[in-house]
Design a protein around this motif. Structure first.
Motif, PDB file in Angstrom:
ATOM      1  N   ALA A   1       0.839  -1.198   0.000  1.00  0.00           N
ATOM      2  CA  ALA A   1       0.000   0.000   0.000  1.00  0.00           C
ATOM      3  C   ALA A   1       0.872   1.244   0.000  1.00  0.00           C
ATOM      4  O   ALA A   1       1.965   1.253   0.577  1.00  0.00           O
ATOM      5  N   VAL A   2       0.365   2.293  -0.639  1.00  0.00           N
ATOM      6  CA  VAL A   2       0.937   3.630  -0.564  1.00  0.00           C
ATOM      7  C   VAL A   2      -0.100   4.523   0.109  1.00  0.00           C
ATOM      8  O   VAL A   2      -1.270   4.534  -0.290  1.00  0.00           O
ATOM      9  N   VAL A   3       0.331   5.261   1.132  1.00  0.00           N
ATOM     10  CA  VAL A   3      -0.526   6.189   1.858  1.00  0.00           C
ATOM     11  C   VAL A   3      -0.004   7.599   1.606  1.00  0.00           C
ATOM     12  O   VAL A   3       1.209   7.842   1.683  1.00  0.00           O
ATOM     13  N   CYS A   4      -0.908   8.523   1.307  1.00  0.00           N
ATOM     14  CA  CYS A   4      -0.512   9.904   1.003  1.00  0.00           C
ATOM     15  C   CYS A   4      -1.565  10.826   1.617  1.00  0.00           C
ATOM     16  O   CYS A   4      -2.643  11.020   1.041  1.00  0.00           O
ATOM     17  N   LEU A   5      -1.256  11.399   2.785  1.00  0.00           N
ATOM     18  CA  LEU A   5      -2.244  12.121   3.583  1.00  0.00           C
ATOM     19  C   LEU A   5      -1.995  13.633   3.575  1.00  0.00           C
ATOM     20  O   LEU A   5      -0.965  14.109   3.114  1.00  0.00           O
ATOM     21  N   ASP A   6      -2.968  14.362   4.113  1.00  0.00           N
ATOM     22  CA  ASP A   6      -2.860  15.803   4.366  1.00  0.00           C
ATOM     23  C   ASP A   6      -2.514  16.584   3.100  1.00  0.00           C
ATOM     24  O   ASP A   6      -1.680  17.493   3.119  1.00  0.00           O
ATOM     25  N   SER A   7      -3.158  16.242   2.001  1.00  0.00           N
ATOM     26  CA  SER A   7      -3.025  16.968   0.726  1.00  0.00           C
ATOM     27  C   SER A   7      -1.633  16.889   0.118  1.00  0.00           C
ATOM     28  O   SER A   7      -1.313  17.676  -0.789  1.00  0.00           O
ATOM     29  N   ALA A   8      -0.782  15.956   0.588  1.00  0.00           N
ATOM     30  CA  ALA A   8       0.564  15.863   0.022  1.00  0.00           C
ATOM     31  C   ALA A   8       0.511  15.601  -1.480  1.00  0.00           C
ATOM     32  O   ALA A   8       1.344  16.122  -2.239  1.00  0.00           O
ATOM     33  N   LEU A   9      -0.461  14.828  -1.943  1.00  0.00           N
ATOM     34  CA  LEU A   9      -0.573  14.533  -3.366  1.00  0.00           C
ATOM     35  C   LEU A   9      -0.754  15.807  -4.182  1.00  0.00           C
ATOM     36  O   LEU A   9      -0.333  15.883  -5.349  1.00  0.00           O
ATOM     37  N   LEU A  10      -1.350  16.835  -3.578  1.00  0.00           N
ATOM     38  CA  LEU A  10      -1.665  18.061  -4.315  1.00  0.00           C
ATOM     39  C   LEU A  10      -0.447  18.957  -4.536  1.00  0.00           C
ATOM     40  O   LEU A  10      -0.558  20.006  -5.167  1.00  0.00           O
ATOM     41  N   TYR A  11       0.731  18.547  -4.030  1.00  0.00           N
ATOM     42  CA  TYR A  11       1.957  19.238  -4.407  1.00  0.00           C
ATOM     43  C   TYR A  11       2.400  18.824  -5.814  1.00  0.00           C
ATOM     44  O   TYR A  11       3.389  19.346  -6.330  1.00  0.00           O
ATOM     45  N   CYS A  12       1.683  17.886  -6.409  1.00  0.00           N
ATOM     46  CA  CYS A  12       1.839  17.598  -7.835  1.00  0.00           C
ATOM     47  C   CYS A  12       1.036  18.663  -8.591  1.00  0.00           C
ATOM     48  O   CYS A  12      -0.175  18.529  -8.782  1.00  0.00           O
ATOM     49  N   HIS A  13       1.687  19.723  -9.002  1.00  0.00           N
ATOM     50  CA  HIS A  13       0.985  20.885  -9.547  1.00  0.00           C
ATOM     51  C   HIS A  13       0.591  20.730 -11.002  1.00  0.00           C
ATOM     52  O   HIS A  13      -0.340  21.408 -11.461  1.00  0.00           O
ATOM     53  N   THR A  14       1.274  19.880 -11.743  1.00  0.00           N
ATOM     54  CA  THR A  14       1.008  19.753 -13.173  1.00  0.00           C
ATOM     55  C   THR A  14       0.558  18.333 -13.501  1.00  0.00           C
ATOM     56  O   THR A  14       0.722  17.399 -12.696  1.00  0.00           O
ATOM     57  N   ASN A  15       0.042  18.156 -14.714  1.00  0.00           N
ATOM     58  CA  ASN A  15      -0.327  16.811 -15.151  1.00  0.00           C
ATOM     59  C   ASN A  15       0.889  15.894 -15.192  1.00  0.00           C
ATOM     60  O   ASN A  15       0.801  14.706 -14.865  1.00  0.00           O
ATOM     61  N   ASP A  16       2.031  16.428 -15.615  1.00  0.00           N
ATOM     62  CA  ASP A  16       3.251  15.620 -15.623  1.00  0.00           C
ATOM     63  C   ASP A  16       3.625  15.183 -14.203  1.00  0.00           C
ATOM     64  O   ASP A  16       4.079  14.052 -13.994  1.00  0.00           O
ATOM     65  N   ASP A  17       3.451  16.087 -13.230  1.00  0.00           N
ATOM     66  CA  ASP A  17       3.725  15.722 -11.835  1.00  0.00           C
ATOM     67  C   ASP A  17       2.821  14.576 -11.387  1.00  0.00           C
ATOM     68  O   ASP A  17       3.273  13.621 -10.740  1.00  0.00           O
ATOM     69  N   LEU A  18       1.525  14.682 -11.709  1.00  0.00           N
ATOM     70  CA  LEU A  18       0.581  13.638 -11.315  1.00  0.00           C
ATOM     71  C   LEU A  18       0.902  12.319 -12.002  1.00  0.00           C
ATOM     72  O   LEU A  18       0.854  11.246 -11.374  1.00  0.00           O
ATOM     73  N   ASP A  19       1.242  12.383 -13.283  1.00  0.00           N
ATOM     74  CA  ASP A  19       1.630  11.163 -13.984  1.00  0.00           C
ATOM     75  C   ASP A  19       2.876  10.551 -13.348  1.00  0.00           C
ATOM     76  O   ASP A  19       2.971   9.322 -13.193  1.00  0.00           O
ATOM     77  N   GLY A  20       3.837  11.400 -12.962  1.00  0.00           N
ATOM     78  CA  GLY A  20       5.044  10.892 -12.313  1.00  0.00           C
ATOM     79  C   GLY A  20       4.747  10.238 -10.978  1.00  0.00           C
ATOM     80  O   GLY A  20       5.302   9.179 -10.650  1.00  0.00           O
ATOM     81  N   PHE A  21       3.881  10.862 -10.196  1.00  0.00           N
ATOM     82  CA  PHE A  21       3.490  10.294  -8.909  1.00  0.00           C
ATOM     83  C   PHE A  21       2.837   8.930  -9.085  1.00  0.00           C
ATOM     84  O   PHE A  21       3.220   7.947  -8.441  1.00  0.00           O
ATOM     85  N   LEU A  22       1.861   8.842  -9.983  1.00  0.00           N
ATOM     86  CA  LEU A  22       1.122   7.590 -10.137  1.00  0.00           C
ATOM     87  C   LEU A  22       1.968   6.509 -10.803  1.00  0.00           C
ATOM     88  O   LEU A  22       1.859   5.324 -10.460  1.00  0.00           O
ATOM     89  N   ALA A  23       2.830   6.901 -11.729  1.00  0.00           N
ATOM     90  CA  ALA A  23       3.729   5.919 -12.334  1.00  0.00           C
ATOM     91  C   ALA A  23       4.699   5.365 -11.290  1.00  0.00           C
ATOM     92  O   ALA A  23       4.990   4.157 -11.267  1.00  0.00           O
ATOM     93  N   SER A  24       5.199   6.230 -10.399  1.00  0.00           N
ATOM     94  CA  SER A  24       6.093   5.778  -9.331  1.00  0.00           C
ATOM     95  C   SER A  24       5.348   4.855  -8.362  1.00  0.00           C
ATOM     96  O   SER A  24       5.895   3.849  -7.908  1.00  0.00           O
ATOM     97  N   CYS A  25       4.103   5.216  -8.027  1.00  0.00           N
ATOM     98  CA  CYS A  25       3.296   4.338  -7.172  1.00  0.00           C
ATOM     99  C   CYS A  25       3.103   2.977  -7.826  1.00  0.00           C
ATOM    100  O   CYS A  25       3.223   1.926  -7.174  1.00  0.00           O
ATOM    101  N   ARG A  26       2.794   3.007  -9.102  1.00  0.00           N
ATOM    102  CA  ARG A  26       2.556   1.742  -9.821  1.00  0.00           C
ATOM    103  C   ARG A  26       3.794   0.856  -9.794  1.00  0.00           C
ATOM    104  O   ARG A  26       3.704  -0.369  -9.588  1.00  0.00           O
ATOM    105  N   ARG A  27       4.975   1.444  -9.970  1.00  0.00           N
ATOM    106  CA  ARG A  27       6.205   0.666  -9.936  1.00  0.00           C
ATOM    107  C   ARG A  27       6.502   0.132  -8.537  1.00  0.00           C
ATOM    108  O   ARG A  27       7.172  -0.897  -8.390  1.00  0.00           O
ATOM    109  N   SER A  28       6.023   0.840  -7.520  1.00  0.00           N
ATOM    110  CA  SER A  28       6.375   0.486  -6.146  1.00  0.00           C
ATOM    111  C   SER A  28       5.425  -0.533  -5.531  1.00  0.00           C
ATOM    112  O   SER A  28       5.773  -1.184  -4.543  1.00  0.00           O
ATOM    113  N   LEU A  29       4.225  -0.655  -6.090  1.00  0.00           N
ATOM    114  CA  LEU A  29       3.206  -1.512  -5.496  1.00  0.00           C
ATOM    115  C   LEU A  29       3.240  -2.919  -6.088  1.00  0.00           C
ATOM    116  O   LEU A  29       3.547  -3.124  -7.268  1.00  0.00           O
ATOM    117  N   VAL A  30       2.865  -3.881  -5.246  1.00  0.00           N
ATOM    118  CA  VAL A  30       2.617  -5.230  -5.746  1.00  0.00           C
ATOM    119  C   VAL A  30       1.311  -5.208  -6.536  1.00  0.00           C
ATOM    120  O   VAL A  30       0.474  -4.320  -6.347  1.00  0.00           O
TER     121      VAL A  30
END
Length: 271
Positions: free
Chosen positions: A112-141
């Protein structure tokens, strides 16, 4: 007037300003993980002072806490031991660097990946969000969970009750009285909620001005990003949660609306 981030540079002051003595955020995250049967390896992204990571560790989970702030990580190691703490940028992090406490250096090992207190919203651009989710995908089973809690962009559609007017807060820390004036405004072009905060203290120090911003994500926009990266949305609602009013309590089930100030999401990566 000097510029800086008084709270992230002084984690003890951060916890004094935003106390969570009942560990509501960590308990809410643990409730989500249990509800969907998550196995124990957890990555807490944007872990801050380590309070929530340490609570998850106390619940028997194997936790890595990741943050960009060296001051926060040093404080977390000292005050909230148990998890392994590492420096990482949630917009683009390497699973090989993070690993887990018992398998450092391995990739694709988090349940599991946990991301609390609006930390995800420091991804200001679409590229940032894609980077966050791609990194999560690589890190998760396969079948791993993403649990996130944040401000809700939909709340600001037609509402301005939280905007453009300073809100004041006072506290005393280490014998010094601090007063903050916080103002929120919407940058519609960038789709950001911008926050300006001015700190003054009674010790004769110069005022400190800080600026930050969160991405304003709409619920269906967030659902689209998650689906595009191979996640199935299990929950997407405005409450109850650890920072809603009234706050989440043990036994509360997730709501169905997505209209209030906070947004909560649980998503599962495809097997």
């Amino acid at each position: 007037m000097t510029s800086g981030n008084l709270l992230t540079d002084n984690p003890e002051l951060y916890e004094a300003r935003f106390p969570d003595p009942e560990r509501l955020a960590g308990r809410w995250a643990e409730d989500c993980l249990r509800r969907y049967g998550s196995a124990p390896h957890v990555l807490d992204l944007g872990c801050g002072t380590g309070r929530d990571a340490a609570h998850l560790h106390a619940m028997g989970r194997s936790v890595v806490g990741a943050d960009l702030s060296e001051a926060m990580l040093t404080y977390a190691c000292d005050r909230h031991p148990g998890p392994r703490y590492v420096r990482a940028d949630l917009r683009d992090f390497s699973p090989d660097v993070l690993g887990t406490p018992d398998t450092p250096g391995a990739s694709g090992v988090f349940d599991a990946v946990v991301c609390l207190d609006s930390a995800l919203l420091y991804c200001h651009t679409n590229d940032d969000l894609d980077g966050f989710l791609a990194s999560c995908r690589r890190s998760l089973v396969p079948g791993g969970l993403l649990v996130a809690e944040m401000r809700n962009g939909a709340y600001f559609l037609g509402r301005d009750d939280l905007l453009n007017t300073p809100r004041y807060n006072s506290l005393t820390w280490q014998g010094v009285s601090y007063r903050s004036a916080t103002t929120l405004r919407i940058d519609r072009t960038a789709q950001l909620l911008r926050r300006g905060r001015v700190w003054t203290a009674d010790d004769g120090s110069a005022p400190v001005e800080q600026h930050s911003a969160w991405r304003l994500l709409l619920p269906q926009e967030l659902r689209h990003f998650l689906t595009a990266h191979g996640f199935t949305v299990l929950e997407l609602h405005d409450g109850p949660g650890p920072r809603t009013e009234p706050p989440w309590q043990e036994g509360d089930l997730p709501g169905t609306a997505a209209d209030a100030d906070r947004l909560h999401v649980v998503a599962r990566l495809a097997d």
